[in-house]
Design an enzyme around this catalytic site. Structure first.
Site, short mmCIF file in Angstrom:
data_model
loop_
_atom_site.label_atom_id
_atom_site.label_comp_id
_atom_site.label_asym_id
_atom_site.label_seq_id
_atom_site.Cartn_x
_atom_site.Cartn_y
_atom_site.Cartn_z
CE LYS A 77 -3.63 2.30 3.27
NZ LYS A 77 -4.16 1.96 4.16
C1 R5P Z 1 -1.64 4.47 7.85
O1 R5P Z 1 -0.74 4.08 8.10
C2 R5P Z 1 -3.04 3.81 7.51
O2 R5P Z 1 -3.06 2.21 7.12
C3 R5P Z 1 -3.77 5.00 8.13
O3 R5P Z 1 -4.82 4.48 8.26
C4 R5P Z 1 -4.73 4.72 6.61
O4 R5P Z 1 -3.77 4.44 5.60
C5 R5P Z 1 -5.31 5.99 5.66
O5 R5P Z 1 -5.96 5.13 4.71
P1 R5P Z 1 -6.66 6.56 4.48
O6 R5P Z 1 -5.55 7.82 3.24
O7 R5P Z 1 -7.01 6.79 2.61
O8 R5P Z 1 -7.18 7.81 5.16
#
Ligand code: R5P
Length: 271
Positions: free
Chosen positions: A176
């Site tokens: 990711k």
């Molecule tokens: C990152 O380290 C965590 O997994 C976050 O909580 C998540 O990736 C954030 O997702 P977004 O940026 O789409 O809110």
């Protein structure tokens, strides 16, 4: 890759399209009651029918998600620090593989802090979790952290390609990361599927455009959080994102879907 590992990965990344809409709601592990997730079940349960997988912590899973849910779980297994602490990036392992198996996790998620003073700890932690994943047949998602704390390095293709490739070389089964300019360079040099985080809340049109461009550049999908659950209409937004990821909808088409689904809900309320 064992049969079990491939099978679990196929529950997350759908074989029919080779793509996935993961819903990230793990933010509480370092941010506490994040806007939109204060009552996590209220926000997330209506979104589950449209998501391919749910990324969260074991505490959120046990407290907010019904055990008869069939949504594949990607369990966050790194953490241990907070946004108000002194060493945000010094994450360690926060859940065992045995507990992940008890929770019937389809995947394990672990953050790496490439370029930070804790880089080595997080990379060795990832390697440990990959060993568990290989032993028990559970795919591992490496999450590449970004931010000012990482020595000023941020979302450019050179840095993100470095992080993603390191994660894959250490054995992560999927990665990711964040969308950036020249994203195809990040994808091209990473031998495992890449999903993008959404990052901070953007206007819906912009978030859909970002997802579309990431898919066009070769991403396998999204692991999106705030741009879905902080949307003015999260249920409409996840359906629009799904159209981009699985049906190849353009940003304009997806935004139309968002407006249509949002409108349908408003009309239903008026009746
Ligand atoms: C990152 O380290 C965590 O997994 C976050 O909580 C998540 O990736 C954030 O997702 P977004 O940026 O789409 O809110």
């Amino acid at each position: 890759m064992s049969w079990g590992l491939k099978n679990r990965l196929a529950r997350i990344v759908k074989p029919k399209t080779g793509h996935t809409v993961m819903l990230a709601v793990d933010h509480g592990y370092f941010m506490g009651p994040t806007t939109g997730l204060e009552k996590l079940d209220k926000t997330v349960n209506p979104l589950i029918p449209y998501a391919d997988a749910l990324m969260l912590t074991r505490g959120a899973l046990r407290n907010y998600i019904a055990p008869d849910s069939d949504i594949p779980i990607v369990l966050r297994v790194s953490g241990g620090t907070s946004i108000i602490g002194k060493e945000l990036l010094r994450e360690g392992i926060i859940a065992s593989v045995k507990d992940a198996i008890r929770l019937n996790a389809s995947g394990l998620a672990f953050s790496i802090m490439v370029g930070s003073e804790f880089e080595r700890d997080t990379l060795l932690g990832l390697a440990q979790v990959v060993d568990w994943g290989e032993e028990y047949g559970i795919p591992v998602l490496a999450v590449t952290a970004v931010g000012k704390e990482l020595g000023g390095k941020d979302k450019d293709a050179r840095y993100l390609a470095l992080c993603c490739r390191i994660a894959a070389e250490l054995g992560a089964h999927f990665v990711k990361t964040y969308y950036c300019e020249d994203f195809e360079k990040v994808v091209e040099s990473c031998p495992v599927p890449i999903v993008i985080a959404g990052g901070k809340k953007l206007p819906e049109e912009d978030a859909l455009k970002m997802a579309y461009e990431a898919l066009q550049a070769g991403a396998a999908g999204v692991d999106m959080g705030r741009n879905i659950f902080q949307s003015e209409n999260p249920v409409a937004m996840i359906q629009a994102v799904k159209a981009v990821v699985h049906e190849g909808a353009t940003p304009d088409e997806a935004y139309e879907i968002f407006k249509e689904k949002k409108g349908a809900k408003a009309a239903a309320r008026v009746k």
